[in-house]
Write a protein that holds these residues in place. Structure first.
Motif, PDB file in Angstrom:
ATOM      1  N   VAL C  83       0.375 -51.663  -6.478  1.00  0.00           N
ATOM      2  CA  VAL C  83       0.032 -52.693  -5.496  1.00  0.00           C
ATOM      3  C   VAL C  83      -1.488 -52.836  -5.395  1.00  0.00           C
ATOM      4  N   ILE C  86      -3.022 -54.510  -8.368  1.00  0.00           N
ATOM      5  CA  ILE C  86      -2.808 -55.965  -8.369  1.00  0.00           C
ATOM      6  C   ILE C  86      -3.785 -56.624  -7.396  1.00  0.00           C
ATOM      7  N   ILE C  87      -3.894 -56.046  -6.202  1.00  0.00           N
ATOM      8  CA  ILE C  87      -4.818 -56.609  -5.208  1.00  0.00           C
ATOM      9  C   ILE C  87      -6.247 -56.630  -5.743  1.00  0.00           C
ATOM     10  N   ARG C  93       0.549 -59.232 -11.744  1.00  0.00           N
ATOM     11  CA  ARG C  93       1.933 -58.897 -11.372  1.00  0.00           C
ATOM     12  C   ARG C  93       2.893 -59.295 -12.491  1.00  0.00           C
ATOM     13  N   LEU C 131       8.177 -52.254  -4.099  1.00  0.00           N
ATOM     14  CA  LEU C 131       7.882 -53.412  -4.948  1.00  0.00           C
ATOM     15  C   LEU C 131       8.377 -53.069  -6.345  1.00  0.00           C
ATOM     16  N   LEU C 268       1.283 -56.196  -0.677  1.00  0.00           N
ATOM     17  CA  LEU C 268       0.605 -56.965  -1.715  1.00  0.00           C
ATOM     18  C   LEU C 268      -0.309 -58.037  -1.129  1.00  0.00           C
ATOM     19  N   GLU C 269       0.015 -58.506   0.078  1.00  0.00           N
ATOM     20  CA  GLU C 269      -0.774 -59.577   0.690  1.00  0.00           C
ATOM     21  C   GLU C 269      -1.947 -59.028   1.495  1.00  0.00           C
TER      22      GLU C 269
END
Ligand code: SF4
Ligand code: SF4
Ligand code: SF4
Ligand code: SF4
Ligand code: SF4
Ligand code: FES
Lengths: 284, 341, 287
Positions: C83, C86-87, C93, C131, C268-269
């Motif tokens: 995660v 990716i951020i 992703r 995830l 993830l956000e």
């Protein structure tokens, strides 16, 4: 003499020449006359030059062993040590450990031959050492050819010496710039040499490999492209010499950094023939 | 000659006595559940009850970092000063696979140019080794011709006879003189426990043939097996820094405006930037190329240069590797590729 | 395991991924990371309580980055790392296929190996992958609810020390550091192309293994990881000289949690509070 193999000689900067905006040549003389008396070296050997407080950096000796009493080195500013070296002035002290490594087999293999030098960019430094060595003993050799190229006019090192060699009747000099390298922004006003990459220019130079010895130094890619051309021109692999430049720290076979397979550049090299090079694993 | 014995308690006392009297004494200390060899001082938690120390005795002869010269800079110029190496050293607590590294390292540090920092230290040192009473799956000294009770490189070998003491075997003049000088700490008898010795050569079976391994390496510099062997290597230096025979180093300056020292510091071929040129070209870009160098160097290059494999089979590198790269497995894979036993 | 092997075979044979990062057996009572490229090798894959390595570290390795799509076997704690990666724009992703494994905790391997003394599994909130493209394994009961604030016992103990004691503690511990870089190389969040310690113009950090260098290195690393460390404890596990690195990391995580109410690697956000300047950041405003 100390039993500490990491002890450098102390040398004084007695002359400075800026070759290009980021390349400099220093002439160094021993501060201790005893050291000067005992010191000898051969063309192709290298040393570790230190800026006290910065550390050590490896370059070849760029002057000829036939010129006694001093050594010269040419370096490009690339890291910590070279930056600090670059900031020094005439009279300042640098450390020198060396000479290390093997040398060009001049007596054994060059005598009585046509000698062709090929260099790119700052690769002229190790070649220059051999050039002067040979020119100082000129009658022992047949033809002398020099093919020298750089990316741009600005990147040509030893410009004065190139002029000098160009004027000599006993030297055939071919100089070249990479395409676009003759622009005014590089300080060039009227280029009288060739335009093109070193391997191509060499191919078209009319130089022949019969009874010849070649010395090639420059960026790895140039060497890789030049070797096949030399073969085509008839140079034997055993008579084609180059130098390997790997990262070095000790210069004396201890620090384990410079090896290409079992070939320690600092001990078995830096000079090797194209035949020997072909035997090494492709990891340089 | 009459038998001589040493107890753990006396050994501890001896190490502390030596360290208090100007000797660089190295011994095993217990720290947070592991044993490491380090320089002993008065408070050191010396402990001899371990299978093997995490690091090797390399620390003592080739320190992690070491001053090789110092200098002063003034208006008049530069003055460089050498480093005297006159201290006596005593190293106690390594195993035969530690001591066996010493002759191997001597070859390298004495290769034409004599590196006095290693050689002089060796000359000044007495190496007191503990014969092994335990081995694990990572041990393979016998495959390289060594032994858990081996004498190579040691001045004195201590063989356990009970839970708290050893029989002392002096192997060299240096060892004999040491035992004489510190005779007070040794004793002429010690009650033996039948369970010792617990380990013999046959308990550490021979698993491959180093000659065959070398031959394969020499013919297979480019081979996909290397990628497989090192597929999980993440390029640290845990393996090399705990290894008794890894000797690579860096040289750096540590200076203020007017004075400084130059030091020799451990470095490792497994680290990503070990061979990076100033031009940013790196001959060993990928993790497996670096690990290949590690194996190649030990099992082929060293043999070419010095006629000896530069690995004693101690297994430390395998134990230290968090990625679980295992040198014995790697070498066995090569041995297999070369046609098995 | 059947399901894992079958899925891996499928993904590889249909060329949905170029390789799978997973675990395989070592012949001993442990598991090791492995990169599987061929469907016929997928049978080597295993998953058990010895699979303590955080495989996310391989996602940023040079050769893996070059692959078009990669599959990865991941426990919840490893997914926290994914995660974060990716951020921080280190991976796409779309480029990773996450095979999430439900997990009941990994156990301490044989005493001769580094232990999981960090106790990360006791405080884990993601035993069920949060995830994943596929979850394998029966759903397990979470021990710790997501909204519970974690305070580690060792940190609580440590905080009782005086300032001087704390400093002395770290001086002692860190002077043992041999500068092997295992902590950095094992860490999924230490992916910098060229770490600050690898620079020498200027030399920010002493590269030598001396007390000064050991201290500087570990402090710089801990700071760079504050708000980014996902508590997988790999650094501590791989440290050959057993330095309690998680205590250092958690001291800083605690700070971040207190000031920003943020824990890395779950959402993830989420926008991490300390967007640390990185040379290869997509946002170049700082350069
Ligand atoms: S083999 Fe293991 S210890 Fe050695 S560099 Fe690779 S990951 Fe690190
Ligand atoms: S390579 Fe590994 S097994 Fe061999 S001597 Fe070094 S640490 Fe021991
Ligand atoms: S294995 Fe690597 S670090 Fe060890 S001595 Fe050889 S080259 Fe050096
Ligand atoms: S931290 Fe959670 S997901 Fe990770 S190994 Fe422990 S229990 Fe499993
Ligand atoms: S793993 Fe441990 S010894 Fe190695 S650099 Fe990190 S803290 Fe230091
Ligand atoms: S430069 Fe150190 S071994 Fe060659």
């Amino acid at each position: 003499m100390s039993d500490n193999v990491y002890m450098p000689y102390l040398m004084k900067i007695t002359d400075i020449r800026d070759e290009t905006p980021d390349t400099r040549t220093y002439r160094l003389e021993f501060t201790n006359p005893e050291d000067a008396k005992k010191f000898t070296f051969k063309a192709g050997q290298f040393g570790l030059y230190s800026a006290f407080g910065g550390g050590e950096s490896t370059f070849c000796v760029a002057s000829s062993p036939t010129r006694e009493g001093y050594i010269e080195c040419t370096f490009r500013v690339m890291g910590r040590v070279t930056t600090q070296l670059r900031n020094m002035n005439i009279g300042d002290i640098v450390g020198f450990r060396g000479p290390y490594g093997n040398s060009f087999p001049i007596e054994e293999k060059f005598y009585g031959k046509n000698i062709t030098f090929i260099a790119g960019g700052i690769g002229l430094a190790p070649v220059r050492c051999v050039i002067w060595n040979i020119l100082d003993l000129r009658d022992k050799f047949k033809d002398v050819n020099i093919v020298y190229g750089a990316r741009t006019y600005q990147d040509l090192v030893y410009k004065h010496e190139i002029e000098e060699w160009e004027k000599r009747k006993d030297v055939n000099l071919v100089k070249t710039l990479d395409p676009g390298g003759d622009k005014a922004e590089y300080g060039c006003s009227g280029w009288n040499g060739k335009m093109g990459f070193v391997p191509t220019v060499l191919k078209e130079s009319g130089i022949k490999g019969d009874n010849g010895v070649a010395v090639v130094c420059g960026p790895p890619i140039m060497i890789k492209l030049t070797l096949p051309v030399l073969k085509e021109l008839g140079f034997a692999e055993e008579n084609t010499f180059t130098t390997l430049e790997n990262k070095m720290k000790c210069g004396i076979g201890k620090c384990g950094r410079c090896n290409v397979g079992s070939f320690y550049v600092c001990k078995h090299g830096p000079v090797l023939s194209a035949a020997e090079l072909a035997q090494l694993p492709d990891e340089y | 000659m009459a038998d001589v014995f040493l107890t753990h308690d006396k050994a501890r006392e001896l190490l502390i006595h030596l360290s208090a009297n100007g000797v660089e004494a190295f011994g095993p200390v217990e720290k947070d559940g592991i044993h490491i060899i380090e320089k002993i001082h008065e408070q050191s938690p010396i402990n001899f009850d371990y299978f093997i120390t995490t690091n090797s005795i390399k620390e003592a002869l080739f320190p992690r970092y070491e001053k090789i010269l110092s200098y002063k800079i003034s208006q008049e110029g530069v003055e460089v000063e050498d480093v005297p190496l006159d201290k006596s050293i005593v190293i106690m607590g390594g195993h035969p696979c530690d001591a066996a590294s010493i002759p191997l390292m001597e070859k390298l540090f004495g290769w034409d140019y004599k590196d006095k920092f290693f050689l002089k230290r060796r000359e000044n040192s007495v190496v007191i080794t503990l014969a092994c009473e335990e081995a694990d799956n990572d041990c393979f000294c016998t495959s390289l011709g060594y032994s858990p009770r081996g004498e190579v490189g040691s001045d004195i070998l201590l063989e356990r006879v009970s839970d708290n003491g050893w029989k002392v075997k002096t192997l060299t003049d240096k060892g004999k003189n040491f035992a004489k000088e510190y005779a007070d700490y040794f004793q002429s008898s010690l009650e033996a426990d039948k369970k010792y010795p617990k380990l013999a050569d046959k308990d550490v079976p021979v698993q491959f043939d180093p000659k065959k391994v070398k031959k394969w390496i020499d013919g297979h510099f480019e081979d996909s097996l290397w990628e497989k062997i090192a597929s999980n290597c993440w390029s640290c230096a845990a393996c090399t820094y705990v290894c008794p025979t890894c000797h690579c180093f860096d040289i750096t300056d540590d200076a203020t405006m007017w004075s400084g020292i130059r030091t020799k510091n451990w470095d490792a071929c497994t680290l990503p930037y070990f061979t990076l040129h100033a031009s940013m070209h790196n001959p060993r870009e990928e993790h497996f190329q670096r690990y290949r160098q590690r194996i190649n160097h030990k099992y082929s290059i060293y043999v070419n240069l010095f006629e000896a494999v530069s690995c004693t089979g101690c297994g430390r590198c395998s134990r230290a590797c968090g990625a679980r790269v295992n040198i014995l497995e790697a070498v066995k894979m090569i041995d297999n590729a070369a046609g098995g036993k | 395991m059947e399901q894992l092997i079958q899925k891996a075979k499928d993904l590889l044979s249909k060329k949905e991924v170029d390789a799978i990062i997973g675990y395989c057996a070592t012949g001993k009572d442990e598991a090791k990371p492995a990169l599987i490229y061929q469907a016929e090798d997928a049978g080597e894959l295993i998953f058990n309580d010895r699979c303590y390595n955080n495989l996310a570290v391989y996602l940023t390795r040079k050769d893996v980055k070059k692959l078009k799509k990669i599959g990865i076997v991941a426990k919840g704690c490893d997914i926290r790392a994914i995660v974060n990666l990716i951020i921080e724009n280190q991976i796409d992703r779309e480029k990773v296929y996450i095979i999430g494994m439900t997990c009941n905790g990994v156990v301490k391997p044989g005493s001769k190996y580094a232990s999981l003394k960090s106790g990360k599994c006791d405080v884990c909130k993601v035993r069920n992958p949060h995830l994943a493209d596929l979850v394998i394994g029966d759903k397990v009961t979470e021990q710790v609810p997501m909204d519970k604030k974690i305070k580690h016992a060792d940190l609580e103990e440590f905080e009782k020390k005086t300032r001087e004691e704390k400093w002395q503690f770290w001086v002692d511990q860190l002077s043992r550091c041999i500068r092997c870089n295992a902590c950095r190389q094992a860490c999924p969040m230490c992916y910098c192309n060229r770490c600050i310690v690898d620079y020498n113009t200027p030399q920010w950090i002493d590269t030598r293994s001396n007390p000064k260098g050991g201290m500087a290195w570990n402090l710089v690393r801990a700071y760079h990881l504050s708000g980014r460390c996902i508590d997988c404890s790999e650094c501590e596990r791989v440290c050959p000289v057993n330095i309690p690195l998680m205590l250092l990391n958690r001291t800083l995580q605690e700070e971040v949690q207190r000031s920003f109410d943020f824990e890395a690697g779950y959402d993830l956000e989420a926008c991490p509070p300390l967007t640390v300047f990185k040379k290869d950041d997509k946002e170049n405003f700082i350069r």
